[in-house]
Motif scaffolding. Sequence first.
Motif, PDB file in Angstrom:
ATOM      1  N   PHE A   1       0.878  -1.304  -0.065  1.00  0.00           N
ATOM      2  CA  PHE A   1       0.191   0.051  -0.289  1.00  0.00           C
ATOM      3  C   PHE A   1       0.749   1.254  -0.013  1.00  0.00           C
ATOM      4  O   PHE A   1       0.430   2.451   0.009  1.00  0.00           O
ATOM      5  CB  PHE A   1      -0.962  -0.131   1.399  1.00  0.00           C
ATOM      6  N   SER A   2       2.177   1.122  -0.201  1.00  0.00           N
ATOM      7  CA  SER A   2       3.016   2.332  -0.163  1.00  0.00           C
ATOM      8  C   SER A   2       3.959   2.262  -1.186  1.00  0.00           C
ATOM      9  O   SER A   2       4.694   3.356  -1.269  1.00  0.00           O
ATOM     10  CB  SER A   2       3.525   2.257   1.308  1.00  0.00           C
TER      11      SER A   2
ATOM     12  N   GLN B   1       7.606  -5.776  -7.257  1.00  0.00           N
ATOM     13  CA  GLN B   1       6.592  -6.296  -6.305  1.00  0.00           C
ATOM     14  C   GLN B   1       5.448  -5.912  -6.074  1.00  0.00           C
ATOM     15  O   GLN B   1       4.316  -6.322  -5.607  1.00  0.00           O
ATOM     16  CB  GLN B   1       7.604  -6.549  -4.943  1.00  0.00           C
ATOM     17  N   PHE B   2       5.382  -4.414  -6.184  1.00  0.00           N
ATOM     18  CA  PHE B   2       3.865  -3.999  -6.382  1.00  0.00           C
ATOM     19  C   PHE B   2       3.104  -4.461  -7.360  1.00  0.00           C
ATOM     20  O   PHE B   2       1.778  -4.955  -7.097  1.00  0.00           O
ATOM     21  CB  PHE B   2       4.227  -2.260  -6.793  1.00  0.00           C
TER      22      PHE B   2
ATOM     23  N   ASN C   1       2.591  17.936   0.601  1.00  0.00           N
ATOM     24  CA  ASN C   1       1.987  18.976   0.888  1.00  0.00           C
ATOM     25  C   ASN C   1       0.434  18.686   1.198  1.00  0.00           C
ATOM     26  O   ASN C   1       0.047  17.806   0.003  1.00  0.00           O
ATOM     27  CB  ASN C   1       2.205  20.052  -0.098  1.00  0.00           C
ATOM     28  N   THR C   2      -0.380  19.226   2.010  1.00  0.00           N
ATOM     29  CA  THR C   2      -1.852  18.642   2.149  1.00  0.00           C
ATOM     30  C   THR C   2      -2.542  19.035   0.857  1.00  0.00           C
ATOM     31  O   THR C   2      -3.533  18.699   0.455  1.00  0.00           O
ATOM     32  CB  THR C   2      -2.299  19.378   3.485  1.00  0.00           C
ATOM     33  N   ASN C   3      -2.007  20.092   0.038  1.00  0.00           N
ATOM     34  CA  ASN C   3      -2.824  20.451  -1.092  1.00  0.00           C
ATOM     35  C   ASN C   3      -2.505  19.624  -2.178  1.00  0.00           C
ATOM     36  O   ASN C   3      -3.296  19.692  -3.363  1.00  0.00           O
ATOM     37  CB  ASN C   3      -2.628  21.927  -1.194  1.00  0.00           C
ATOM     38  N   THR C   4      -1.401  18.850  -2.289  1.00  0.00           N
ATOM     39  CA  THR C   4      -1.176  18.047  -3.177  1.00  0.00           C
ATOM     40  C   THR C   4      -2.218  16.761  -3.338  1.00  0.00           C
ATOM     41  O   THR C   4      -2.478  16.300  -4.337  1.00  0.00           O
ATOM     42  CB  THR C   4       0.121  17.513  -3.075  1.00  0.00           C
ATOM     43  N   ARG C   5      -2.254  16.178  -2.080  1.00  0.00           N
ATOM     44  CA  ARG C   5      -3.306  15.303  -2.017  1.00  0.00           C
ATOM     45  C   ARG C   5      -3.155  13.981  -3.167  1.00  0.00           C
ATOM     46  O   ARG C   5      -4.352  13.674  -3.755  1.00  0.00           O
ATOM     47  CB  ARG C   5      -4.642  15.678  -2.032  1.00  0.00           C
ATOM     48  N   THR C   6      -2.197  13.584  -3.337  1.00  0.00           N
ATOM     49  CA  THR C   6      -2.079  12.285  -4.376  1.00  0.00           C
ATOM     50  C   THR C   6      -2.313  11.084  -3.474  1.00  0.00           C
ATOM     51  O   THR C   6      -2.532  11.216  -2.267  1.00  0.00           O
ATOM     52  CB  THR C   6      -0.755  12.159  -4.863  1.00  0.00           C
ATOM     53  N   GLY C   7      -2.478  10.058  -4.180  1.00  0.00           N
ATOM     54  CA  GLY C   7      -2.763   8.922  -3.765  1.00  0.00           C
ATOM     55  C   GLY C   7      -3.329   7.774  -4.664  1.00  0.00           C
ATOM     56  O   GLY C   7      -3.616   8.234  -5.848  1.00  0.00           O
ATOM     57  N   GLU C   8      -3.878   6.547  -4.211  1.00  0.00           N
ATOM     58  CA  GLU C   8      -4.283   5.562  -4.768  1.00  0.00           C
ATOM     59  C   GLU C   8      -5.852   5.089  -4.302  1.00  0.00           C
ATOM     60  O   GLU C   8      -6.206   5.355  -3.313  1.00  0.00           O
ATOM     61  CB  GLU C   8      -3.339   4.465  -4.554  1.00  0.00           C
ATOM     62  N   TRP C   9      -6.582   4.770  -5.489  1.00  0.00           N
ATOM     63  CA  TRP C   9      -8.014   3.977  -5.320  1.00  0.00           C
ATOM     64  C   TRP C   9      -7.626   2.449  -5.440  1.00  0.00           C
ATOM     65  O   TRP C   9      -7.101   2.096  -6.428  1.00  0.00           O
ATOM     66  CB  TRP C   9      -8.988   4.504  -6.241  1.00  0.00           C
ATOM     67  N   TRP C  10      -7.597   1.551  -4.284  1.00  0.00           N
ATOM     68  CA  TRP C  10      -7.236   0.178  -4.438  1.00  0.00           C
ATOM     69  C   TRP C  10      -8.288  -0.285  -4.929  1.00  0.00           C
ATOM     70  O   TRP C  10      -9.490  -0.246  -4.247  1.00  0.00           O
ATOM     71  CB  TRP C  10      -6.938  -0.124  -3.092  1.00  0.00           C
ATOM     72  N   LEU C  11      -8.563  -1.236  -6.012  1.00  0.00           N
ATOM     73  CA  LEU C  11      -9.570  -1.905  -6.615  1.00  0.00           C
ATOM     74  C   LEU C  11      -9.398  -3.302  -6.734  1.00  0.00           C
ATOM     75  O   LEU C  11     -10.253  -4.257  -5.917  1.00  0.00           O
ATOM     76  CB  LEU C  11      -9.874  -1.075  -7.898  1.00  0.00           C
ATOM     77  N   TYR C  12      -8.549  -4.143  -7.448  1.00  0.00           N
ATOM     78  CA  TYR C  12      -8.288  -5.418  -7.319  1.00  0.00           C
ATOM     79  C   TYR C  12      -6.871  -5.755  -7.310  1.00  0.00           C
ATOM     80  O   TYR C  12      -6.007  -5.082  -7.689  1.00  0.00           O
ATOM     81  CB  TYR C  12      -8.657  -6.055  -8.755  1.00  0.00           C
ATOM     82  N   ARG C  13      -6.543  -6.670  -6.117  1.00  0.00           N
ATOM     83  CA  ARG C  13      -5.253  -7.329  -6.291  1.00  0.00           C
ATOM     84  C   ARG C  13      -5.318  -8.831  -6.122  1.00  0.00           C
ATOM     85  O   ARG C  13      -6.537  -9.439  -6.016  1.00  0.00           O
ATOM     86  CB  ARG C  13      -4.566  -6.560  -5.075  1.00  0.00           C
ATOM     87  N   ALA C  14      -4.172  -9.297  -6.078  1.00  0.00           N
ATOM     88  CA  ALA C  14      -4.023 -10.702  -5.896  1.00  0.00           C
ATOM     89  C   ALA C  14      -4.909 -11.539  -5.002  1.00  0.00           C
ATOM     90  O   ALA C  14      -5.664 -12.631  -5.264  1.00  0.00           O
ATOM     91  CB  ALA C  14      -2.598 -11.430  -5.967  1.00  0.00           C
TER      92      ALA C  14
ATOM     93  N   TYR D   1       0.611   7.110   1.249  1.00  0.00           N
ATOM     94  CA  TYR D   1       1.287   8.030   0.442  1.00  0.00           C
ATOM     95  C   TYR D   1       1.687   9.252   0.836  1.00  0.00           C
ATOM     96  O   TYR D   1       1.969  10.221   0.428  1.00  0.00           O
ATOM     97  CB  TYR D   1       0.633   7.865  -0.992  1.00  0.00           C
ATOM     98  N   TYR D   2       0.542   9.528   2.025  1.00  0.00           N
ATOM     99  CA  TYR D   2       0.251  11.054   2.592  1.00  0.00           C
ATOM    100  C   TYR D   2       0.974  11.288   3.677  1.00  0.00           C
ATOM    101  O   TYR D   2       1.584  12.327   4.084  1.00  0.00           O
ATOM    102  CB  TYR D   2      -1.202  10.947   2.790  1.00  0.00           C
ATOM    103  N   MET D   3       1.186  10.240   4.379  1.00  0.00           N
ATOM    104  CA  MET D   3       2.071  10.199   5.810  1.00  0.00           C
ATOM    105  C   MET D   3       2.965   9.103   5.999  1.00  0.00           C
ATOM    106  O   MET D   3       2.828   8.141   5.497  1.00  0.00           O
ATOM    107  CB  MET D   3       1.010  10.354   6.917  1.00  0.00           C
ATOM    108  N   ASP D   4       3.799   9.445   6.745  1.00  0.00           N
ATOM    109  CA  ASP D   4       4.874   8.442   7.328  1.00  0.00           C
ATOM    110  C   ASP D   4       4.283   7.329   8.242  1.00  0.00           C
ATOM    111  O   ASP D   4       3.396   7.733   9.127  1.00  0.00           O
ATOM    112  CB  ASP D   4       6.016   9.092   8.063  1.00  0.00           C
ATOM    113  N   GLY D   5       4.350   6.157   7.759  1.00  0.00           N
ATOM    114  CA  GLY D   5       3.672   5.048   8.335  1.00  0.00           C
ATOM    115  C   GLY D   5       3.950   4.932  10.115  1.00  0.00           C
ATOM    116  O   GLY D   5       3.464   3.945  10.558  1.00  0.00           O
ATOM    117  N   LYS D   6       5.165   5.677  10.434  1.00  0.00           N
ATOM    118  CA  LYS D   6       5.529   5.293  12.030  1.00  0.00           C
ATOM    119  C   LYS D   6       5.346   6.483  12.681  1.00  0.00           C
ATOM    120  O   LYS D   6       5.004   6.473  13.622  1.00  0.00           O
ATOM    121  CB  LYS D   6       6.918   4.773  11.948  1.00  0.00           C
ATOM    122  N   THR D   7       5.904   7.766  12.060  1.00  0.00           N
ATOM    123  CA  THR D   7       5.623   8.970  12.664  1.00  0.00           C
ATOM    124  C   THR D   7       4.242   9.628  12.497  1.00  0.00           C
ATOM    125  O   THR D   7       4.037  10.475  13.397  1.00  0.00           O
ATOM    126  CB  THR D   7       6.903   9.964  12.332  1.00  0.00           C
TER     127      THR D   7
END
Length: 582
Positions: A305-306, A315-316, A405-418, A393-399
Amino acid sequence: MGALLLPSCKKVFDVTTESTLAGEQTYRNVYDADAAVLGVYGKLLKLARPYVLLNELRADLMSPTANADLYLQQLSNQNVTVDNPYIDPAPFYEVILNCNDVMKNFDIMLAEKKMKQDEYNERYADVASVRTWVYLQLGIHFSKDTKGIIGIPYVTDPLATIQDVKDETKYRWLPFQQLLAELIKTMESLPTLEMYNSAASLMTTVDQYRTEKFFIMKKVLLGDLYLWNAAYDPSSYNKAATAYRQIISYYDDKGNDNTKKNYYKLIGAPDPASGNQLAVQYVRYRESDINALYDSNTEGWRSMFSRGKISYDQQFDWEWIWHMSFSSSFEPKNPFIDLFSNINGSYLVKPSQQAMDNWNSQTQYNGFPFDARGNFTYRTIAGQPVIMKYLYYYMDGKTFVPTINTNTRTGEWWLYRAASVWQHFGEAANRDGYPKLGYAIVNQGIKTTYTPPNASSNVTNIQQTFLPAPYDFDARSGDNPQFRAIYRDMAGLRGRASLPSRPLVGDSTIAVEDMLTDESALELAYEGQRWSDLLRVSIRRHDPTYIAARVGAKLRKDGAGNAAAAEAKLTAGEFYLPFKWK
């Protein structure tokens, strides 16, 4: 090609409902056809928010937060009113009308020789499949309009506007079973079910995003249609499994051994030291250390997811079959940061207590009393449980500090995977008379399940299913004689999650089906599968309590006052949302 296509991307993604140009201005050549296809997907992206909310908030794994408005609470509580903005069918029909118009113009382009036959085949089939997918979603959620008409409007003509759809003389109303028959007929008659050729002009990079898996996988959609239809025609189970198997086996005869055994195979981690498999795993020699869990953008289960956002990531691609990217440059903007995040977002929905209890009731091989997939699917941030699959993709998974930038707001819509394809394949195989194969998929994989106790080191006649197609799998891995079959590292859904097998109790078909549905909650939460999975099993078993009990349990744990009323409503078979044009 890049010079022709890319300058038009801003225009084709940022399309208003009524802004269309005359066909002679927009359908001149294959690059205009590509722009039309991208325009369809630009409109489809606008369905990401309702898709996730309708399929997850209505089910048992997602709950509204204290910030949620009345209408989100209605979705969760099963008491939706006709004025609820989240059930407006108009955005779905905007996509459908766009598809109808594009398909009509592609027919004209082919007749006027503005496209070659193979160019037409790929693009027409792609757009028709998008329309089919949208119709499937409408059929799953809507069934009766406010006048009591059963079904949904099935529109195949290129009507000019949404207002035209309100003219009931222009289409038929189809109940779900008839809708499925029409959709299957459409898919079976397409000129191709294959993906775009790697040399096709649409196989490119748009705003730094690879488009390879941006487009719908037609055979997965066809498998889903057959799987739903099997409730009415059991012969469709085999058809569903055949369609899914073509995806699972897509790379079986391509590339080297590494490609064949990894792509879409649910592999475990044969070498824990590598840390780069898509499995729940711990650093070698520290398996008993809870802090040694692989938890990064490039290692372990949550990395799917990242990773792979921009540059090619092998591997993605092992896992993902269909995902769509939100761009910082094009509309629509990513809706998920606002929906899920409590940092610069509105934080409107969260994991239900039932979902968290599901993960926390598991025990890993190393004795840790939780399912690590839960730790990756949601996190506790500032004392609040936050759904994370769409936020890595928006924030660090640990911190949890935003990395863009919050205005950028890129990311993914997850639909089908293995994992979703294997889960549905196992569902079909189980109901088609092969519960042992379904058990293998949900638990430890084919090699382990088909190895008898106290087996010899000679694996010639074991570690394989010996079943007819599409259920024939060879997972042999042994020496003297040596075997290295393609499915040898397929670990199963629980095996890949470092969880032991569940015991098989009672009727094997029903028990395995329950396992598959339960495992879907652990593996696929918030990816838009849950309401569909529960509803499909309820319809198949003629047992509305299957979905009613799970939703009722969620509402009781959430402290919702209407849990009994919601459960009673679903038990009465009232699964569907009211259909009304706004």
